[in-house]
Motif scaffolding. Structure first.
Motif, mmCIF file in Angstrom:
data_model
loop_
_atom_site.group_PDB
_atom_site.id
_atom_site.type_symbol
_atom_site.label_atom_id
_atom_site.label_comp_id
_atom_site.label_asym_id
_atom_site.label_seq_id
_atom_site.Cartn_x
_atom_site.Cartn_y
_atom_site.Cartn_z
ATOM 1 N N PRO A 83 -5.738 36.102 5.127
ATOM 2 C CA PRO A 83 -4.939 36.482 6.300
ATOM 3 C C PRO A 83 -3.520 35.926 6.265
ATOM 4 C CG PRO A 83 -6.583 34.836 6.889
ATOM 5 C CD PRO A 83 -6.905 35.286 5.508
ATOM 6 N N LEU A 84 -3.337 34.790 5.629
ATOM 7 C CA LEU A 84 -1.996 34.220 5.512
ATOM 8 C C LEU A 84 -1.115 35.093 4.629
ATOM 9 C CD1 LEU A 84 -2.954 30.457 5.071
ATOM 10 C CD2 LEU A 84 -2.240 31.626 7.172
ATOM 11 N N ALA A 85 -1.694 35.579 3.556
ATOM 12 C CA ALA A 85 -0.941 36.461 2.664
ATOM 13 C C ALA A 85 -0.561 37.757 3.381
ATOM 14 C CB ALA A 85 -1.762 36.767 1.412
ATOM 15 N N LEU A 86 -1.489 38.271 4.204
ATOM 16 C CA LEU A 86 -1.200 39.500 4.954
ATOM 17 C C LEU A 86 -0.021 39.312 5.904
ATOM 18 C CD1 LEU A 86 -4.714 40.929 5.926
ATOM 19 C CD2 LEU A 86 -3.140 41.778 4.182
ATOM 20 N N HIS A 87 0.109 38.080 6.438
ATOM 21 C CA HIS A 87 1.191 37.797 7.378
ATOM 22 C C HIS A 87 2.465 37.311 6.675
ATOM 23 C CE1 HIS A 87 -2.093 37.883 10.348
ATOM 24 N NE2 HIS A 87 -1.145 38.200 11.204
ATOM 25 N N GLY A 88 2.465 37.338 5.348
ATOM 26 C CA GLY A 88 3.672 36.978 4.611
ATOM 27 C C GLY A 88 3.996 35.500 4.601
ATOM 28 N N VAL A 89 2.989 34.650 4.768
ATOM 29 C CA VAL A 89 3.210 33.201 4.755
ATOM 30 C C VAL A 89 3.512 32.754 3.319
ATOM 31 C CG1 VAL A 89 2.136 30.946 5.177
ATOM 32 C CG2 VAL A 89 1.703 32.862 6.737
ATOM 33 N N ALA A 90 4.482 31.876 3.177
ATOM 34 C CA ALA A 90 4.869 31.393 1.851
ATOM 35 C C ALA A 90 3.701 30.696 1.162
ATOM 36 C CB ALA A 90 6.046 30.431 1.972
ATOM 37 N N ARG A 91 3.643 30.797 -0.166
ATOM 38 C CA ARG A 91 2.520 30.265 -0.926
ATOM 39 C C ARG A 91 2.322 28.763 -0.674
ATOM 40 N NH1 ARG A 91 -1.729 32.478 -4.162
ATOM 41 N NH2 ARG A 91 -2.666 30.685 -5.218
ATOM 42 N N ALA A 92 3.392 28.013 -0.623
ATOM 43 C CA ALA A 92 3.265 26.568 -0.396
ATOM 44 C C ALA A 92 2.655 26.283 0.968
ATOM 45 C CB ALA A 92 4.629 25.898 -0.514
ATOM 46 N N ASP A 93 3.050 27.051 1.970
ATOM 47 C CA ASP A 93 2.484 26.877 3.308
ATOM 48 C C ASP A 93 1.027 27.329 3.340
ATOM 49 O OD1 ASP A 93 4.882 25.874 4.291
ATOM 50 O OD2 ASP A 93 5.621 27.870 4.835
ATOM 51 N N GLN A 94 0.698 28.352 2.560
ATOM 52 C CA GLN A 94 -0.697 28.768 2.443
ATOM 53 C C GLN A 94 -1.547 27.622 1.902
ATOM 54 O OE1 GLN A 94 -1.399 32.394 0.216
ATOM 55 N NE2 GLN A 94 0.475 33.352 1.012
ATOM 56 N N ASP A 95 -1.050 26.958 0.882
ATOM 57 C CA ASP A 95 -1.805 25.861 0.262
ATOM 58 C C ASP A 95 -2.108 24.756 1.275
ATOM 59 O OD1 ASP A 95 -1.691 27.197 -2.144
ATOM 60 O OD2 ASP A 95 0.013 26.038 -2.920
ATOM 61 N N VAL A 96 -1.111 24.428 2.088
ATOM 62 C CA VAL A 96 -1.294 23.377 3.090
ATOM 63 C C VAL A 96 -2.348 23.798 4.113
ATOM 64 C CG1 VAL A 96 -0.187 22.130 4.985
ATOM 65 C CG2 VAL A 96 1.027 22.447 2.818
ATOM 66 N N ALA A 97 -2.228 25.026 4.612
ATOM 67 C CA ALA A 97 -3.164 25.507 5.634
ATOM 68 C C ALA A 97 -4.584 25.611 5.093
ATOM 69 C CB ALA A 97 -2.702 26.865 6.157
ATOM 70 N N VAL A 98 -4.731 26.094 3.868
ATOM 71 C CA VAL A 98 -6.064 26.215 3.261
ATOM 72 C C VAL A 98 -6.714 24.844 3.126
ATOM 73 C CG1 VAL A 98 -7.271 26.759 1.110
ATOM 74 C CG2 VAL A 98 -5.650 28.400 2.093
ATOM 75 N N THR A 99 -5.956 23.870 2.671
ATOM 76 C CA THR A 99 -6.487 22.511 2.527
ATOM 77 C C THR A 99 -6.910 21.945 3.876
ATOM 78 O OG1 THR A 99 -5.101 22.100 0.590
ATOM 79 C CG2 THR A 99 -5.959 20.173 1.760
ATOM 80 N N GLU A 100 -6.074 22.128 4.895
ATOM 81 C CA GLU A 100 -6.370 21.603 6.223
ATOM 82 C C GLU A 100 -7.616 22.252 6.816
ATOM 83 O OE1 GLU A 100 -2.868 22.209 8.533
ATOM 84 O OE2 GLU A 100 -1.819 20.445 7.709
ATOM 85 N N TRP A 101 -7.717 23.568 6.718
ATOM 86 C CA TRP A 101 -8.844 24.253 7.327
ATOM 87 C C TRP A 101 -10.144 24.030 6.556
ATOM 88 C CZ3 TRP A 101 -9.895 26.093 11.918
ATOM 89 C CH2 TRP A 101 -8.830 26.299 12.806
ATOM 90 N N ALA A 102 -10.058 23.917 5.251
ATOM 91 C CA ALA A 102 -11.263 23.608 4.473
ATOM 92 C C ALA A 102 -11.834 22.253 4.897
ATOM 93 C CB ALA A 102 -10.950 23.621 2.985
ATOM 94 N N ALA A 103 -10.941 21.303 5.168
ATOM 95 C CA ALA A 103 -11.378 19.986 5.628
ATOM 96 C C ALA A 103 -12.019 20.088 7.011
ATOM 97 C CB ALA A 103 -10.208 19.011 5.650
ATOM 98 N N LYS A 104 -11.428 20.888 7.889
ATOM 99 C CA LYS A 104 -11.949 21.026 9.249
ATOM 100 C C LYS A 104 -13.370 21.574 9.263
ATOM 101 C CE LYS A 104 -7.615 21.791 11.785
ATOM 102 N NZ LYS A 104 -6.862 22.755 12.632
ATOM 103 N N ILE A 105 -13.688 22.456 8.328
ATOM 104 C CA ILE A 105 -15.014 23.077 8.337
ATOM 105 C C ILE A 105 -15.942 22.463 7.282
ATOM 106 C CG2 ILE A 105 -14.171 25.253 9.271
ATOM 107 C CD1 ILE A 105 -14.207 26.440 6.477
#
Length: 236
Positions: free
Chosen positions: A96-118
């Protein structure tokens, strides 16, 4: 830009001459968790789909505070049986981040954060379809929330999950609510409804038979069918 309120006016859904929903008049305002309860086949899922914009109305209207295209971009839906992309956990979160045009570096941060949350930090390269039912549902919820929607719709998000997985899902939903996400969910679990709801809707025969704040809804129901339903009686 706030996409709420959402206003349903005389909304009806009919198929092959049978009315599945309506007429429904409802205003969904900002903030909190709305829980939808009712017997099987009462129209809960159809109501969710109408609000989300994936169920065509036969008559009436459903209007957001912004154009539909803008509203669709700022909402998400989690189904009872989560649909997993046949990719890794990380790829599911990134999608979904890629669909919204989020920069790759920001995608990496969000993926790491959310993987930890779940609790899936050690499973980022695991194919999502190999996860347990509870893990798949948490991933589906994280994938919906990672894009920071204003409104989140859920249809029985904890069906068939054990107690630990249910508590984990509820924790994520509370965090999302506290972060300002407007949540609308259907559930058969009355304990869950009481734990999460700020207000609730009772759907019966395709119409909203009662709508009230949590305390009045559960402790002082006005509709006789709701009182029976909360008592555990079979209501049709």
């Amino acid at each position: 830009m706030n996409i709420l309120p959402l206003r349903l006016t005389a909304a009806e859904v009919r198929r092959r001459g049978k009315r599945l929903l309506g007429p429904v008049d409802l205003t969904l305002g900002t903030g909190g968790v709305t829980v939808i309860v009712g017997p099987n086949g009462s129209g809960k899922t159809t109501l969710l789909r109408v609000m989300h914009g994936v169920e065509r109305l036969s008559s009436g209207s459903a209007n957001w505070a912004v154009p539909d295209r803008d509203a669709q971009a700022r909402q998400a839906f989690v189904f009872q049986s989560p649909i997993m992309l046949r990719r890794s956990v990380a790829a599911n979160l990134r999608y979904p981040l890629a669909l919204h045009g989020v920069a790759r570096a920001d995608q990496d941060v969000a993926v790491t954060e959310w993987a930890a949350k779940i609790g899936l930090s050690d499973a980022l390269t695991t194919p999502a379809p190999r996860l347990s039912g509870g893990e798949r549902q948490k991933l589906a919820l994280a994938r919906a929330l990672i894009g920071k929607p204003q409104v989140l719709f859920l249809d029985e998000p904890c069906a068939s999950l054990d107690g630990a997985a249910t508590l984990a899902i509820e924790g994520l939903l509370r965090d999302a609510r506290d972060a300002g996400v407007r949540i609308v969910m259907a559930t058969h679990d009355m304990g869950q409804a009481r734990r999460l709801a700020d207000d609730a809707l009772f759907v019966l025969g395709g119409t909203i038979a009662e709508a009230a704040s949590r305390d009045r809804f559960f402790d002082r129901p006005q509709h006789p069918a709701l009182a029976s339903f909360l008592n555990g009686d079979i209501v049709t």
